[in-house]
Design a protein around this motif. Structure first.
Motif, PDB file in Angstrom:
ATOM      1  N   GLY A   1      45.532  -5.897  16.512  1.00  0.00           N
ATOM      2  CA  GLY A   1      44.200  -5.728  15.950  1.00  0.00           C
ATOM      3  C   GLY A   1      43.573  -7.054  15.578  1.00  0.00           C
ATOM      4  N   VAL A   2      42.249  -7.160  15.739  1.00  0.00           N
ATOM      5  CA  VAL A   2      41.503  -8.369  15.356  1.00  0.00           C
ATOM      6  C   VAL A   2      40.116  -7.945  14.914  1.00  0.00           C
ATOM      7  N   ASN A   3      39.619  -8.546  13.825  1.00  0.00           N
ATOM      8  CA  ASN A   3      38.259  -8.228  13.399  1.00  0.00           C
ATOM      9  C   ASN A   3      37.306  -9.353  13.797  1.00  0.00           C
ATOM     10  N   ASP A   4      36.034  -9.219  13.411  1.00  0.00           N
ATOM     11  CA  ASP A   4      35.032 -10.175  13.861  1.00  0.00           C
ATOM     12  C   ASP A   4      35.120 -11.520  13.156  1.00  0.00           C
ATOM     13  N   PHE A   5      35.977 -11.638  12.135  1.00  0.00           N
ATOM     14  CA  PHE A   5      36.228 -12.919  11.498  1.00  0.00           C
ATOM     15  C   PHE A   5      37.432 -13.640  12.114  1.00  0.00           C
ATOM     16  N   GLY A   6      38.076 -12.997  13.090  1.00  0.00           N
ATOM     17  CA  GLY A   6      39.261 -13.594  13.692  1.00  0.00           C
ATOM     18  C   GLY A   6      40.538 -13.292  12.948  1.00  0.00           C
ATOM     19  N   ASP A   7      40.489 -12.462  11.890  1.00  0.00           N
ATOM     20  CA  ASP A   7      41.705 -12.039  11.197  1.00  0.00           C
ATOM     21  C   ASP A   7      42.480 -11.099  12.116  1.00  0.00           C
ATOM     22  N   ILE A   8      43.798 -11.229  12.125  1.00  0.00           N
ATOM     23  CA  ILE A   8      44.617 -10.409  13.010  1.00  0.00           C
ATOM     24  C   ILE A   8      45.648  -9.623  12.213  1.00  0.00           C
ATOM     25  N   VAL A   9      46.096  -8.517  12.795  1.00  0.00           N
ATOM     26  CA  VAL A   9      47.197  -7.731  12.237  1.00  0.00           C
ATOM     27  C   VAL A   9      48.180  -7.424  13.353  1.00  0.00           C
ATOM     28  N   GLY A  10      49.422  -7.195  12.965  1.00  0.00           N
ATOM     29  CA  GLY A  10      50.447  -6.878  13.953  1.00  0.00           C
ATOM     30  C   GLY A  10      51.766  -6.570  13.278  1.00  0.00           C
ATOM     31  N   PHE A  11      52.854  -6.752  14.015  1.00  0.00           N
ATOM     32  CA  PHE A  11      54.178  -6.460  13.483  1.00  0.00           C
ATOM     33  C   PHE A  11      55.220  -7.267  14.242  1.00  0.00           C
ATOM     34  N   TYR A  12      56.412  -7.350  13.666  1.00  0.00           N
ATOM     35  CA  TYR A  12      57.511  -8.086  14.279  1.00  0.00           C
ATOM     36  C   TYR A  12      58.827  -7.478  13.812  1.00  0.00           C
TER      37      TYR A  12
END
Length: 213
Positions: free
Chosen positions: A118-129
């Motif tokens: 996931g990425v928003n319009d500010f360039g912040d990202i989400v994910g997992f590992y």
């Protein structure tokens, strides 16, 4: 793959000629679609299809598979690519734009096991590992130099490592991705253009905002 309009209840297919399977994984507010497909050789590649019909094939250089999983309104795509196979396979997150190509993003606690979805319009990202104990952990990250996301635990680990791709990514527009509607009262989505001329990426939401991680 398909898109679905929740207000009108209309389905539209997203297809790629010659592909044995297509997954449409993300859509932005401009109706640009990102996802991945299995090509004629059996390899998995990502794609970005703009609302006007231009299609990019996303294949990280040297990867055995590339999957696009998120896209924001500035056509920044995020996802995961795999290097190697079987027990030697490693997964790395990536960001990609039409103008800048790929950048690798690994959570420092999940090197080789990171996925960004996931990425928003500010360039912040989400994910997992996957961590050293075998647990799957989520994460959120902001571009370097930006303040931490409000409401989240901040500054407990180093920033995610990043490295730009050293090879030119495959970003050639495809002409083999017609979009055919299923039986519905609406017109089909636009067909793929045959010879797009512009490769300029949309402007950043904040020109001063760093684009690296």
């Amino acid at each position: 793959g398909y898109t679905f309009g929740i207000h009108g209840g209309w389905f539209h297919r997203v297809t790629i000629n010659g592909a044995s399977s297509v997954t449409a994984a993300a859509i932005n507010n401009s109706d640009d679609v990102a996802g991945f497909f299995t090509n004629a050789e059996g390899a998995v590649d990502g794609f970005l299809r703009t609302a006007r019909g231009r299609t990019y094939t996303l294949a990280y250089p040297g990867a055995s598979a590339t999957q696009a999983l998120g896209v924001n309104d500035f056509r920044e795509v995020v996802g995961v690519y795999t290097v190697g196979t079987g027990n030697n396979a490693a997964t790395h997150g990536f960001t990609w734009t039409p103008g800048r190509g790929f950048k690798t993003v690994d959570d420092p606690q999940g090197m080789g096991t990171t996925t960004i979805n996931g990425v928003n319009d500010f360039g912040d990202i989400v994910g997992f590992y996957t961590d050293g104990a075998g647990n799957t952990d989520g994460f959120a990250a902001v571009p370097a130099g930006q303040p931490p996301l409000p409401g989240l635990i901040a500054a407990t680990t180093p920033a995610p490592s990043t490295s730009p791709s050293t090879s030119t990514p495959s970003t050639s527009p495809s002409t083999s991705m017609p979009t055919t509607p299923s039986m519905s009262p609406t017109a089909s989505m636009p067909t793929t253009s045959t010879s797009p001329t512009s490769t300029t990426s949309p402007a950043s939401p904040n020109p001063a905002q760093p684009t690296h991680w």
